[in-house]
Design an enzyme around this catalytic site. Structure first.
Site, PDB file in Angstrom:
ATOM      1  N   HIS A  57     -69.510 -15.081 -12.383  1.00 28.62           N
ATOM      2  CA  HIS A  57     -70.248 -13.822 -12.174  1.00 28.62           C
ATOM      3  C   HIS A  57     -71.703 -14.126 -11.878  1.00 28.62           C
ATOM      4  CE1 HIS A  57     -70.886 -14.518 -16.491  1.00 28.62           C
ATOM      5  NE2 HIS A  57     -71.762 -13.545 -16.554  1.00 28.62           N
ATOM      6  N   HIS A  62     -75.323 -18.192 -15.122  1.00 22.03           N
ATOM      7  CA  HIS A  62     -74.031 -18.628 -14.566  1.00 22.03           C
ATOM      8  C   HIS A  62     -74.136 -19.073 -13.105  1.00 22.03           C
ATOM      9  CE1 HIS A  62     -71.668 -17.396 -18.100  1.00 22.03           C
ATOM     10  NE2 HIS A  62     -72.735 -16.640 -18.268  1.00 22.03           N
ATOM     11  N   HIS A 115     -67.775  -6.998 -18.087  1.00 23.80           N
ATOM     12  CA  HIS A 115     -69.089  -7.586 -18.401  1.00 23.80           C
ATOM     13  C   HIS A 115     -69.998  -7.393 -17.185  1.00 23.80           C
ATOM     14  CE1 HIS A 115     -71.992 -10.391 -20.073  1.00 23.80           C
ATOM     15  NE2 HIS A 115     -71.923 -11.135 -18.990  1.00 23.80           N
TER      16      HIS A 115
HETATM   17 FE    FE Z   1     -73.572 -15.699 -19.939  1.00 31.80          FE
HETATM   18 ZN    ZN Z   2     -73.024 -12.996 -18.366  1.00 32.90          ZN
END
Ligand code: FE
Ligand code: ZN
Length: 256
Positions: A57, A62, A115
């Protein structure tokens, strides 16, 4: 095709970096790019040459290292189709049901929104391994920044359907704090009580609690146990719809 080797190392304050390597093909994938320095050090230490980045994501912990890592290694970047504009350098955009070959290892992609809206997970069925980013944690699940509880519950159910022996690589070491919350909503779960003690012992020794296994999570992670009577009783939601039980669990964790 060789057995998949996975090298795990800490990044930032509580992220994990992962390198997945096939010795026969020489293919090496980095799952997310939380921090450039530790990833380059891990490549040095293993002697592996990076061929792929697989993003889960768009969050900076990330995908923030994508371009710097690509510049050093010339690797290809794969990531979620629905977050293509937010992730630097994506050359192959992936969505639900996509399957690709990673050095002889089949990788299947799931959309797991909740998320973030475009979050994906990677499952390597023959290796019994899943990289789940910030969707599922050991004894926890990701915060609902861009999705509803119903979406996240649906996403988690895709992961819950994997074989119980699947090794689940979550992106953060949040387990000790998650265990305290889990005990507050599922205090009579004996396996959870024992697991919480084992987690404290592991963390006292500085050992990681990741990876976990899906089977262990199914038995002890309150976010996967919306249908468990013991959890429903603590929440005062006996017989309620699992989405409602999950939503209440998530809301309580947010306030915990
Ligand atoms: Fe994270
Ligand atoms: Zn995250």
């Amino acid at each position: 095709m060789a057995d998949l080797q996975i090298h795990q190392f800490p990044c930032l304050s509580d992220n994990y970096g992962f390198l997945a390597h096939d010795a026969d093909s020489g293919v090496t994938a980095c799952i997310d790019t939380p921090e450039v320095g530790p990833i380059l050090q891990a490549l040095d230490a293993t002697g592996w040459s990076l061929t792929h980045i697989l993003n889960t994501h768009w969050h900076p912990d990330h995908a923030g290292g994508n371009l710097a890592i690509q510049e050093k290694t010339g690797c290809e970047i794969f990531g979620p189709l629905a977050e293509q504009e937010r992730i630097p350098g994506i050359e192959r955009a992936l969505g639900d049901g996509d399957v690709f070959d990673l050095g002889g290892h089949e990788v299947r992609v799931f959309d797991v929104p909740g998320h973030t809206a475009g979050h994906i997970a990677y499952w390597l069925p023959a290796d019994g391994v899943a990289f789940v980013g910030d969707t599922l944690f050991a004894l926890g699940c990701g915060r609902l920044f861009e999705g509803t509880a119903a979406q996240m519950w649906h996403s988690l159910q895709k992961l819950m359907a994997l074989p119980p022996e699947t090794r689940v690589y979550c992106a953060h070491e949040y387990t000790q704090a998650n265990a305290r919350f889990a005990l507050s909503v599922d205090p009579r779960n004996a396996e959870l009580v024992a697991r919480a003690e084992a987690i404290d012992a592991a963390r006292d020794q500085g050992e990681p609690t990741v990876p976990t296994t899906l089977g262990l999570e199914l038995r002890t992670n309150p976010f996967l146990r919306a249908e468990a009577r013991s959890l429903q009783e603590t929440l005062g939601l006996v017989g309620a719809d699992p989405v409602e039980v999950f939503a209440e669990t998530r809301a309580r964790k947010d306030r915990f």
